[in-house]
Design an enzyme around this catalytic site. Structure first.
Site, PDB file in Angstrom:
ATOM      1  N   GLU A 101       0.828  -1.209   0.000  1.00 42.51           N
ATOM      2  CA  GLU A 101       0.000   0.000   0.000  1.00 42.51           C
ATOM      3  C   GLU A 101       0.863   1.260   0.000  1.00 42.51           C
ATOM      4  O   GLU A 101       0.518   2.261  -0.648  1.00 42.51           O
ATOM      5  CB  GLU A 101      -0.946  -0.013   1.191  1.00 42.51           C
ATOM      6  CG  GLU A 101      -1.923  -1.177   1.213  1.00 42.51           C
ATOM      7  CD  GLU A 101      -2.736  -1.300  -0.060  1.00 42.51           C
ATOM      8  OE1 GLU A 101      -2.966  -0.267  -0.727  1.00 42.51           O
ATOM      9  OE2 GLU A 101      -3.145  -2.425  -0.404  1.00 42.51           O
TER      10      GLU A 101
ATOM     11  N   HIS B  66       1.890   1.985  -3.498  1.00 40.30           N
ATOM     12  CA  HIS B  66       0.844   2.700  -4.236  1.00 40.30           C
ATOM     13  C   HIS B  66       0.912   4.200  -3.946  1.00 40.30           C
ATOM     14  O   HIS B  66       0.755   5.026  -4.846  1.00 40.30           O
ATOM     15  CB  HIS B  66      -0.540   2.173  -3.832  1.00 40.30           C
ATOM     16  CG  HIS B  66      -0.978   0.964  -4.589  1.00 40.30           C
ATOM     17  ND1 HIS B  66      -0.932   0.871  -5.967  1.00 40.30           N
ATOM     18  CD2 HIS B  66      -1.502  -0.222  -4.151  1.00 40.30           C
ATOM     19  CE1 HIS B  66      -1.398  -0.304  -6.343  1.00 40.30           C
ATOM     20  NE2 HIS B  66      -1.742  -0.984  -5.268  1.00 40.30           N
TER      21      HIS B  66
END
Length: 307
Positions: A131, A134
């Protein structure tokens, strides 16, 4: 090459949006469509994180939590060269996670109670690192923009039936076809961007946490859990499905034209190949995670790896 492909797909999305506007209102319609898209994206850019977190009833986790979740994320954020994002917990038994925010300085990572319950601390580190990748790659902003474009294209295509300009240019049959094909094309572009960025985030996440095998193992567990446990908030808001590390909806198993995520088997294979070729960082620091597990609601409580 991933960024080049994403740029090409974004250009295709923009061209498709303007094309639908042109079919409705000619050159003026194309300009108006572009202006509307810009306004929608500006609003979404500034409010996307709050909107999405609210959709999933995500609750903030305070710094210094007894599990050391903030400490884990802070350690991995330093490895990634990022400011520490805000941390949220979603009270659902489905194991999953997503990141949101318009830039690294205004980012958030949300994990589910099911994820915290079912993963080891090493596997959790792999998911968090994914994450954070990202966020570092600005994927959260890209996916928000494409989702907005996809929604706007669908809206315009439905409006086309009520505007005379499109019927004169295409006829009734052509207008009806556009109503179905334009949203489908937009969804395909959105899904292609999502699949492209997932592979890139897997690779970068493995580098951030230091061990590709941690993320590979986590993906296998999450895929099993997501396939058998419902995520009711995601089902009510399917446009957010592409943001999760694994598709929270009960959809396709294999890489297909309409899949929001690559097949988990393919992602795991790529991570294992990365490990085999020396992709792990030997001697990587152990994530600063306590041996306990996150508190979850009584109805979700059951024996877990940190019990």
């Amino acid at each position: 090459m991933g960024y080049v492909k994403t740029a090409m797909l974004m250009a295709a999305m923009t061209a498709l949006f303007m094309g639908v506007g042109y079919l409705i209102g000619g050159s003026g319609g194309a300009v108006i469509a572009l202006a509307v898209a810009a306004a929608m994206n500006a609003f979404t850019w500034w409010n996307s994180d709050r909107m999405i977190l609210r959709m999933h009833n995500a609750q903030p986790v305070a710094p210094g939590d007894r599990l050391g979740l903030h400490a884990l994320i802070a350690e991995l954020a330093r490895n990634a060269g990022l400011p520490e994002p805000k941390v949220y917990l979603i009270d659902t038994p489905q194991p999953n996670a997503f990141a949101t925010g318009r830039n690294p300085a205004n980012a958030a990572v949300a994990v589910t109670a099911g994820l915290m319950h079912s993963l080891t601390r090493e596997e959790l580190a792999g998911v968090i690192a994914h994450e954070l990748a990202h966020i570092r790659n600005h994927d959260t902003a890209i996916m928000t923009v494409t989702a907005t474009f996809a929604g706007a294209i669908s809206m315009l295509a439905n409006f086309a039936l009520f505007f005379g300009g499109s019927r004169e240019r295409l006829g009734l049959v052509g207008t009806l076809l556009m109503m179905f094909l334009a949203p489908m094309a937009a969804a395909l572009v959105q899904m292609a961007i999502s699949r492209t960025r997932e592979y890139a985030a897997d690779k970068a996440g493995a580098e951030i946490c230091g061990q590709p095998i941690w993320l590979a193992s986590a993906l296998e567990k999450i895929a099993v859990g997501a396939a058998r446990i419902d995520n009711h908030a995601a089902e009510r808001n399917p446009a957010t499905a592409h943001m999760f590390i694994i598709n929270p909806l009960h959809a396709h198993k294999y890489d297909s034209l309409f899949a929001t995520h690559p097949a988990t088997e393919n992602r795991v294979a790529a991570l294992r190949a990365m490990m085999a070729h020396g992709g792990g960082i030997s001697g990587a620091a152990e994530p600063p995670m306590s041996a306990s597990r996150i508190p979850i609601t009584k109805k979700h409580r059951r024996a877990g790896p940190w019990s």
